[in-house]
Motif scaffolding. Structure first.
Motif, PDB file in Angstrom:
ATOM      1  N   LYS A 247       0.824  -1.222   0.000  1.00  0.00           N
ATOM      2  CA  LYS A 247       0.000   0.000   0.000  1.00  0.00           C
ATOM      3  C   LYS A 247       0.854   1.266   0.000  1.00  0.00           C
ATOM      4  O   LYS A 247       0.415   2.328   0.447  1.00  0.00           O
ATOM      5  N   LYS A 248       2.077   1.147  -0.512  1.00  0.00           N
ATOM      6  CA  LYS A 248       2.946   2.312  -0.653  1.00  0.00           C
ATOM      7  C   LYS A 248       2.783   2.890  -2.053  1.00  0.00           C
ATOM      8  O   LYS A 248       2.630   2.146  -3.029  1.00  0.00           O
ATOM      9  N   GLN A 249       2.848   4.218  -2.145  1.00  0.00           N
ATOM     10  CA  GLN A 249       2.712   4.873  -3.441  1.00  0.00           C
ATOM     11  C   GLN A 249       3.906   4.586  -4.347  1.00  0.00           C
ATOM     12  O   GLN A 249       5.040   4.593  -3.884  1.00  0.00           O
ATOM     13  N   LYS A 250       3.634   4.342  -5.635  1.00  0.00           N
ATOM     14  CA  LYS A 250       4.679   4.354  -6.658  1.00  0.00           C
ATOM     15  C   LYS A 250       4.777   5.811  -7.106  1.00  0.00           C
ATOM     16  O   LYS A 250       3.968   6.307  -7.892  1.00  0.00           O
ATOM     17  N   LYS A 251       5.773   6.500  -6.570  1.00  0.00           N
ATOM     18  CA  LYS A 251       5.870   7.955  -6.750  1.00  0.00           C
ATOM     19  C   LYS A 251       6.557   8.281  -8.072  1.00  0.00           C
ATOM     20  O   LYS A 251       7.770   8.483  -8.113  1.00  0.00           O
ATOM     21  N   VAL A 252       5.777   8.301  -9.121  1.00  0.00           N
ATOM     22  CA  VAL A 252       6.286   8.703 -10.426  1.00  0.00           C
ATOM     23  C   VAL A 252       5.184   9.483 -11.142  1.00  0.00           C
ATOM     24  O   VAL A 252       3.999   9.197 -10.950  1.00  0.00           O
ATOM     25  N   VAL A 253       5.575  10.487 -11.905  1.00  0.00           N
ATOM     26  CA  VAL A 253       4.606  11.271 -12.667  1.00  0.00           C
ATOM     27  C   VAL A 253       4.410  10.627 -14.031  1.00  0.00           C
ATOM     28  O   VAL A 253       5.382  10.367 -14.752  1.00  0.00           O
ATOM     29  N   SER A 254       3.165  10.353 -14.376  1.00  0.00           N
ATOM     30  CA  SER A 254       2.852   9.657 -15.626  1.00  0.00           C
ATOM     31  C   SER A 254       1.563  10.221 -16.217  1.00  0.00           C
ATOM     32  O   SER A 254       0.886  11.040 -15.589  1.00  0.00           O
TER      33      SER A 254
END
Length: 391
Positions: A247-254
């Motif tokens: 439940k951790k964010q995949k911190k990437v802008v897409s």
């Protein structure tokens, strides 16, 4: 090349991809077969041009809707297929899979969305009554098999070790997105939110189960509240690509959060931020929005999913911008795709931009390794045609 000539050529593209049963095959020369996600989206794009495509698509997908649990095919009751290859020769190309193959997290909510859009466009209640049980089964898949841990999000984790590792639209057999499963991909949550509203609309129009309407609306309310907290990256003022298995964010802008715009899941206070972020120079090009930010450490402009530009991806964002009244932003995307067509003399599955110049990825490039793009893809051609026809 003028608009009328482009329109004529796009109509020819669609005719070439239309199957004998009336749905659109995903592409040509590759993927000349039924895909859940691709065929649904291209049917949506063609709705106001030829609604019989949507009817045919809903009909065939209802016929092959999942009935049992089968790990090799990743079939589950109520699930809508990812891909079907109809002949033994075609099936032998991927012997590790069983067809129909169901490795898709988003085909099922998109199926419900298309059903509602078809009904809204045609008022064909007789056909919707015929597939009502299929629509209910799709809803049941979302809330049970799609959401295995009961947290309100749908997640994927392949059952077949040789199947698709990632099962959203940026799919693939390897972990190219670097997200630990089970994966709650961002756009699929928006699709589910829209599917709940679509289910309620269909149920109301058909005079069906009022309890189901109440349940769908309550699930939508909870999903929107939690989603805007759990997926929001405050430092970026944008939504994360996914939540991973912890439940951790995949911190990437897409580009993926751009798909949320048409669904209604985004809090009003966040919409402006999302729209403006999509048009920053790390994503925006003169030929459309990239899949992946240039600032990301794994950005690759030649990559299938980590920096290229997909017309259908841009079309979905365009529809959301239109719906929310961002007409100037929507027009920028339309003009970008038209410019791409003018430069390439076609609108392929994907292309890329290097130093603000468009590069055709449907032909080999000397000294550059890349996945060869399909020169003809239903959701690319139908998307641009919809932009032109429904101006």
């Amino acid at each position: 090349m003028n608009i009328e000539e482009i329109k004529l050529r796009l109509h020819r593209d669609i005719k070439k991809l239309r199957s004998s049963r009336g749905y659109l095959n995903a592409g040509y020369p590759r993927y000349y077969t039924l895909f859940g996600r691709d065929s649904i989206i291209s049917a949506w794009q063609m709705l106001k041009i030829d609604p019989t495509i949507a009817k045919a698509t809903l009909s065939v997908l209802s016929e092959y809707q999942g009935k049992v649990v089968d790990p090799k095919s990743e079939e589950e009751p109520g699930k809508i297929l990812h891909e079907h290859r109809f002949t033994p020769r075609e099936q032998a190309e991927i012997p590790e899979w069983k067809f129909p193959y169901y490795g898709s997290i988003d085909s099922t909510p998109l199926y419900i969305i298309l059903a509602a859009k078809y009904l809204k466009t045609t008022n064909d209640t007789a056909f919707l009554s015929k597939i009502w049980r299929n629509i209910q089964a799709a809803f049941n898949w979302i809330i049970t098999y799609g959401d295995k841990d009961g947290d309100g999000y749908i997640e994927y984790q392949r059952m077949n070790p040789h199947g698709l590792f990632h099962q959203g639209w940026r799919d693939g057999c390897e972990d190219h997105l670097k997200i630990k499963p089970p994966v709650a991909i961002v756009e699929a949550q928006g699709y589910v939110y829209a599917a709940y509203h679509s289910l309620a609309y269909i149920s109301q129009r058909l005079g069906k189960n009022n309890n189901l309407i109440g349940e769908a609306m309550e699930r939508a309310r909870k999903l929107k509240k939690n989603f805007n907290q759990d997926f929001w990256m405050e430092e970026e003022k944008f939504f994360a690509l996914a939540l991973d298995g912890e439940k951790k964010q995949k911190k990437v802008v897409s580009s993926n959060p751009g798909h949320l715009l048409f669904t209604g899941i985004i809090d009003d206070s966040k919409v402006d931020y999302v729209v403006e972020r999509l048009f920053q120079p790390d994503l925006w090009t003169p030929y459309g929005i990239r899949t992946h930010s240039m600032k990301a450490p794994d950005f690759d402009p030649y990559s299938y999913h980590l920096g290229s530009i997909w017309p259908h991806d841009n079309w979905i964002i365009y529809k959301g911008l239109q719906k929310l009244g961002y007409h100037q932003h929507a027009e920028k995307i339309k003009q970008a795709l038209l410019q791409a067509y003018q430069k390439l003399n076609k609108i392929p599955e994907l292309y890329t931009v290097i130093n603000n110049k468009i590069v055709d990825l449907s032909t080999p490039i000397k000294g550059v390794h890349h996945v060869l793009a399909n020169p003809l893809q239903a959701w690319a051609s139908a998307g641009l045609l919809e932009m032109i026809v429904n101006n």
